[in-house]
Scaffold this active site. Structure first.
Site, PDB file in Angstrom:
ATOM      1  N   LYS A 107      -1.305  10.646 -19.527  1.00 59.41           N
ATOM      2  CA  LYS A 107      -1.718   9.693 -18.395  1.00 59.41           C
ATOM      3  C   LYS A 107      -2.925   9.138 -18.921  1.00 59.41           C
ATOM      4  O   LYS A 107      -3.683   9.569 -19.828  1.00 59.41           O
ATOM      5  CB  LYS A 107      -1.832  10.567 -17.118  1.00 59.41           C
ATOM      6  CG  LYS A 107      -1.961   9.609 -15.892  1.00 59.41           C
ATOM      7  CD  LYS A 107      -0.695   9.419 -15.474  1.00 59.41           C
ATOM      8  CE  LYS A 107      -0.576   8.642 -14.210  1.00 59.41           C
ATOM      9  NZ  LYS A 107       0.768   8.756 -13.679  1.00 59.41           N
ATOM     10  N   GLY A 219       0.352   4.591   2.515  1.00 66.04           N
ATOM     11  CA  GLY A 219       0.412   3.931   1.543  1.00 66.04           C
ATOM     12  C   GLY A 219       1.178   2.740   1.984  1.00 66.04           C
ATOM     13  O   GLY A 219       2.013   2.387   2.560  1.00 66.04           O
ATOM     14  N   GLY A 221       1.541   0.411  -1.208  1.00 70.62           N
ATOM     15  CA  GLY A 221       1.515  -0.411  -2.533  1.00 70.62           C
ATOM     16  C   GLY A 221       2.881  -0.551  -2.874  1.00 70.62           C
ATOM     17  O   GLY A 221       3.741  -0.357  -2.030  1.00 70.62           O
ATOM     18  N   ASN A 222       3.069  -0.549  -4.308  1.00 73.62           N
ATOM     19  CA  ASN A 222       4.277  -0.969  -4.874  1.00 73.62           C
ATOM     20  C   ASN A 222       5.354   0.064  -4.481  1.00 73.62           C
ATOM     21  O   ASN A 222       6.419   0.050  -4.013  1.00 73.62           O
ATOM     22  CB  ASN A 222       4.245  -0.984  -6.324  1.00 73.62           C
ATOM     23  CG  ASN A 222       5.720  -1.369  -6.954  1.00 73.62           C
ATOM     24  OD1 ASN A 222       6.345  -2.312  -6.399  1.00 73.62           O
ATOM     25  ND2 ASN A 222       6.066  -0.488  -7.944  1.00 73.62           N
TER      26      ASN A 222
END
Ligand code: GLU
Length: 428
Positions: A107, A219, A221-222
Site C-alpha cells: 500500500k 460514503g 465515493g467510487n
C-alpha cells in the site's frame, strides 16, 4: 470519538494474532507476517502553483510478496499515517490470498489534501512519488493502483513517469489505468460491484430475497456509488448515503426514506463524492448528522468510506432490524465493535472479501495488459463475479465447517495460504 486512540496497524495485528493462534502458526511465521517485509518513507518537494515549494511526506509499504508481486493502492489523505499504510498493506496480502489471485500485499500513501491541490500540483505529486520509489516497484515487484482520492488519471501520470525513467512501455506497472490506455473495462465499477456480488450471495445464504430489502450506505465515493448502482439493479432500496463535507469539516447523512436517486445525487456530487448541501435539500433529502447512517431502520449496512467507522461508541446504535453488514471500506469495524456484531448474530462480509472486487479486476487488467488484448465489459465483470463468488462460498463453507465468524473464516483461509507460500519458499 472513540475512547482509545485508534491505530489501524494495531487493529490489523490484533486480527492477525487471533487467527495465528487459531491456526497454531509457528513463531517465525507469526514474526514474519505480523510486520511488513519492507517499507519506504520519503519526502517529496513540490513546486506549488503560487511558486512556493512545499514538502509532502509519502510512503510505500510492502507487507508480503510470497504469493506474487506486491499489489495495492495509493491514497491521498490529509490524515494518512505510516501505521494506516502498514495496516492497509497487510489487509492487501489477505485480500489477494482470499480471492486466490497470484499477488502479494502493498500500500502507498501521500499525506496531502487533494481538495486544496490543483490538478497540476497533483500531477507533480504523482510523478515525484514514482521518482522516489521507481527502483523498488514495477510489474514483477510491486504494482500500485487507485485508492482513496486517487483515480485513473493519477495512475496514468504515474505510469508515464515510470516509463520515462525505465525507458520502455510497462503497462503492468500499475492498474486502474484509463480504458484505452491499458486499463480494463469494468475496473471503475469493480469494487462496488464486488461488494454487491458478495451481498447477493450472503442474502441467498440467509434466505432473504434481495428485492424489497433496504440499506444504508456510508460514503459516496467510487465504491459507494457503484455498490448503490448494482444493489438497486437487484431490487434493493437505499434510504440514505453519508459523505464528508470538506468546507464544514464534518460528515452529513442525506436521507430519502422512499429511496435515493443515484443519477440525481451524482449530478450534485463533486469529484470526491461530496454532495452539495443546498441542492440535496432542494431535491427533498433530509440532512442529518454524519453518524446517522448507522442508526437507520434497514436490513443492510454498507460502510464504504474509511477505516474506523463502526466503533464501540456507535455500534450500540445499530437497529435491531439490521441482518447484514457488507464492508466496502478497508478496516471500517474495530475489534471491540466486531465483537458486538458477532454476539448479535449479524452476518458480516469482512472488508478484505467484500471489497476484493477492485484488486481482482486489477489482476484481470494485468492479464489483459500482458496479452495486449482487452475484453468487453461484460466478460470482465462476469469473470469478476465467478472469482469473488467462489471466494465467498469458500469462506462461508469454512465458517460453517469450523463454526467461525465470517471474518475469522476469511482470515483462516488467507493466512493459511500466505503462510504456506512462505514455508514452500523456505522463508520460515
Ligand atoms: N485500492 C483497492 C483496494 O484497497 C484496489 C487495490 C488494487 O487494485 O491493487 O483493494
Amino acid at each position: 470519538m472513540s475512547s482509545k486512540p485508534f491505530n489501524a496497524f494495531a487493529m490489523a495485528q490484533a486480527q492477525f494474532d487471533k487467527v495465528a493462534e487459531l491456526l497454531g502458526l509457528d513463531q517465525p511465521t507469526r514474526d514474519l507476517l505480523r510486520q511488513p517485509m519492507r517499507e519506504y518513507h520519503f519526502s517529496l518537494p513540490i513546486r506549488m502553483d503560487d511558486g512556493t515549494m512545499k514538502v509532502f511526506r509519502a510512503f510505500r509499504v510492502q507487507h508480503n510478496d510470497a504469493r506474487g508481486p506486491g499489489k495495492g493502492g495509493i491514497r491521498f489523505h490529509p490524515q494518512e499515517t505510516i501505521d494506516t499504510v502498514r495496516a492497509l498493506s497487510m489487509w492487501m496480502t489477505w485480500k489477494c490470498a482470499v480471492v486466490d489471485i497470484p499477488l502479494g500485499g502493498s500500500k502507498g500513501g501521500i499525506i496531502c489534501s487533494p481538495h486544496s491541490l490543483s490538478m497540476r500540483e497533483q500531477e507533480a505529486l504523482c510523478r515525484a512519488w514514482v521518482r522516489a520509489v521507481a527502483r523498488d516497484v514495477g510489474p514483477v515487484r510491486d504494482v500500485p493502483a487507485p485508492d482513496v482520492m486517487t483515480n485513473a488519471q493519477h495512475m496514468l501520470w504515474m505510469l508515464d513517469e515510470f516509463e520515462t525513467i525505465h525507458g520502455g512501455r510497462y503497462p503492468g506497472f500499475i492498474t486502474g489505468k484509463p480504458v484505452g490506455m491499458g486499463g480494463s473495462r469494468g475496473r471503475t465499477e469493480a469494487t462496488g460491484y464486488g461488494v454487491v456480488f458478495t451481498l447477493r450471495e450472503a442474502l441467498k445464504e440467509l434466505g432473504i430475497r434481495a428485492q424489497g430489502t433496504t440499506a444504508s450506505v456510508q460514503g459516496f465515493g467510487n465504491v459507494a456509488q457503484h455498490a448503490i448502482d448494482l444493489y438497486q439493479q437487484i431490487g434493493g432500496k437505499i434510504v440514505c448515503v453519508s459523505c464528508w463535507d470538506e468546507g464544514d469539516q464534518q460528515a452529513y447523512t442525506y436521507r430519502k426514506k422512499d429511496g435515493v436517486d443515484l443519477a440525481a445525487l451524482r449530478k450534485i456530487a463533486d469529484r470526491f463524492g461530496t454532495l452539495d448541501k443546498k441542492k440535496a435539500v432542494d431535491l427533498g433529502y433530509e440532512r442529518l448528522p454524519g453518524d446517522a447512517w448507522i442508526e437507520q431502520d434497514v436490513d443492510i449496512l454498507i460502510p464504504a468510506a474509511l477505516e474506523h467507522s463502526i466503533t464501540d461508541e456507535n455500534v450500540g446504535k445499530i437497529s435491531k432490524r439490521v441482518k447484514l453488514i457488507a464492508e466496502g471500506a478497508n478496516g471500517p469495524t474495530t475489534p471491540e465493535a466486531d465483537h458486538v456484531l458477532q454476539e448479535r448474530g449479524i452476518f458480516v462480509i469482512p472488508d478484505f472479501l467484500a471489497n476484493a472486487g477492485g484488486v481482482t479486476c486489477s489482476y484481470l487488467e494485468q492479464v489483459q495488459s500482458n496479452m495486449n488484448y482487452f475484453w468487453e465489459k461484460d466478460e470482465v465483470l462476469g469473470k469478476l463475479d465467478v472469482l469473488i463468488t467462489a471466494a465467498f462460498i469458500a469462506v462461508s463453507d469454512m465458517a460453517k465447517k469450523r463454526k467461525l465468524y465470517m471474518r475469522d473464516a476469511a482470515y483462516v483461509i488467507a493466512i493459511a495460504r500466505v503462510a504456506q507460500a512462505c514455508k514452500d519458499r523456505g522463508w520460515v
